[in-house]
Enzyme design. Structure first.
Site, short mmCIF file in Angstrom:
data_model
loop_
_atom_site.label_atom_id
_atom_site.label_comp_id
_atom_site.label_asym_id
_atom_site.label_seq_id
_atom_site.Cartn_x
_atom_site.Cartn_y
_atom_site.Cartn_z
N GLU A 65 -37.18 -21.73 -13.58
CA GLU A 65 -36.44 -20.48 -13.75
C GLU A 65 -35.53 -20.55 -14.98
OE1 GLU A 65 -35.03 -20.35 -9.70
OE2 GLU A 65 -37.10 -20.06 -9.05
N GLU B 240 -42.89 -28.98 -9.59
CA GLU B 240 -42.76 -27.65 -9.00
C GLU B 240 -43.71 -26.69 -9.70
OE1 GLU B 240 -38.71 -27.13 -6.92
OE2 GLU B 240 -38.45 -26.56 -9.00
N GLY C 279 -41.25 -19.72 -4.46
CA GLY C 279 -40.80 -18.46 -3.88
C GLY C 279 -41.92 -17.48 -3.58
N LYS D 260 -30.11 -22.02 -5.43
CA LYS D 260 -30.27 -21.00 -6.49
C LYS D 260 -29.05 -20.07 -6.49
CE LYS D 260 -35.19 -21.75 -6.31
NZ LYS D 260 -36.55 -21.23 -6.51
N HIS E 128 -35.64 -26.77 -14.63
CA HIS E 128 -36.19 -25.91 -13.58
C HIS E 128 -36.95 -24.75 -14.24
CE1 HIS E 128 -36.65 -23.25 -10.19
NE2 HIS E 128 -36.40 -24.28 -9.41
N SER F 146 -42.27 -23.53 -2.16
CA SER F 146 -42.54 -23.02 -0.81
C SER F 146 -42.66 -24.12 0.24
CB SER F 146 -43.78 -22.10 -0.81
OG SER F 146 -43.57 -20.99 -1.66
N ASN G 166 -32.09 -26.60 -3.18
CA ASN G 166 -31.64 -25.80 -4.31
C ASN G 166 -31.33 -24.39 -3.82
OD1 ASN G 166 -31.26 -24.42 -6.67
ND2 ASN G 166 -33.33 -24.73 -7.48
P1 13P Z 1 -38.97 -22.23 -2.99
O1 13P Z 1 -38.88 -23.37 -2.00
O2 13P Z 1 -38.16 -21.05 -2.60
O3 13P Z 1 -40.39 -21.93 -3.33
O4 13P Z 1 -38.28 -22.78 -4.35
C1 13P Z 1 -38.66 -23.99 -4.87
C2 13P Z 1 -37.75 -24.34 -5.98
O5 13P Z 1 -37.77 -23.73 -7.03
C3 13P Z 1 -36.77 -25.43 -5.75
O6 13P Z 1 -36.12 -25.77 -6.92
#
Ligand code: 13P
Length: 254
Positions: free
Chosen positions: A96, A166, A172, A11, A94, A211, A9
């Site tokens: 976010e 997740e 992150g 982002k 997700h 992560s 992803n």
């Molecule tokens: P990170 O791997 O940067 O922690 O992000 C995970 C994520 O949200 C994947 O969709």
């Protein structure tokens, strides 16, 4: 043994030149035939990256999709539009999107349904916040997020879908759930599906996200219910992503 699934992803990162360089660095993925692999680029690049990767084993997914079929929804795109642009599916739910766009369980369920109706693959993301984990609500939260789809669309809705756990506190932050913490949640999610349909529960791929990097992937994939990964930051580095995918491949080939 379930076929591993790994998605990158991206982002809201990278411009065209960055994506080209990253995809060039991912060429060795063509050899990893035991794993289902996907990249999840930002929306403006979906059509061109899908065209570029047509015929390759690397699938292209969107980061979100509208739950509506068409009409006056400025700034959104439909599952049919994704299908028309050669996109194979989309993430839904997700954290976010849940946090910044206030997408709740009902919206996420509608997005999941819209993808299925267009013949596309949904990747349903679930996860608890740190406050929810500390309050002992992890299983209640992720079960509620899963049941929003399961109860309204049935276990057959997951036939071509992927479930991604997740934990919000691990995204992150560099804080990864331990393999044991993630395994416990994955097993519980599978048990929720099994109440509806045991054989579909057994077949469902449940990926972990938060992560994930080359250094911790193999430990996560050693767990019986961790069938892959949804990778954020580390998917922007070709060598890191290749190493994570290789660890998933090794889960099958030993
Ligand atoms: P990170 O791997 O940067 O922690 O992000 C995970 C994520 O949200 C994947 O969709």
């Amino acid at each position: 043994m379930r076929r591993p699934w790994v998605g990158g992803n991206w982002k809201m990162n990278g411009l065209r030149a960055d994506h080209e360089a990253l995809l060039a660095g991912l060429q060795p993925l063509a050899q990893m035939t035991a794993v289902d692999l996907a990249v999840v680029p930002p929306a403006p690049y979906l059509a061109e990256i899908s065209a570029q990767l047509a015929g390759s084993s690397l699938r292209v997914l969107a980061q979100t999709v509208s739950g509506h079929a068409a009409g006056a929804y400025t700034g959104e795109w439909s599952a049919a539009m994704l299908q028309d642009c050669g996109v194979a599916g989309a993430l839904v739910g997700h954290s976010e999107r849940r946090q910044y766009q206030h997408e709740g369980d009902a919206v996420v369920a509608a997005q999941f349904r819209a993808l299925r109706e267009a013949g596309l693959q949904p990747v349903l993301c679930v996860g608890e916040t740190l406050a929810e984990r500390e309050a002992g609500e992890t299983l209640a939260v992720v079960s509620r997020q899963l049941l929003a789809v399961l109860e309204s669309q049935g276990p057959e809705a997951f036939d071509h879908a992927v479930l991604a756990y997740e934990p919000v506190w691990a995204i992150g932050t560099g804080l990864t759930a331990t393999p044991e913490q993630a395994q416990a949640v994955h097993a519980s999610l599978r048990a929720v599906v099994a109440v509806f349909d045991a054989s579909r529960a057994e077949a469902l791929r449940i990926a972990y996200g938060g992560s994930v990097k080359a250094a911790n992937a193999a430990g996560l994939f050693a767990m019986p219910d961790i069938d892959g990964a949804l990778v954020g930051g580390a998917s922007l580095d070709a060598n890191e992503f290749l190493a994570i995918c290789a660890a998933a491949q090794a889960r099958v080939t030993g």
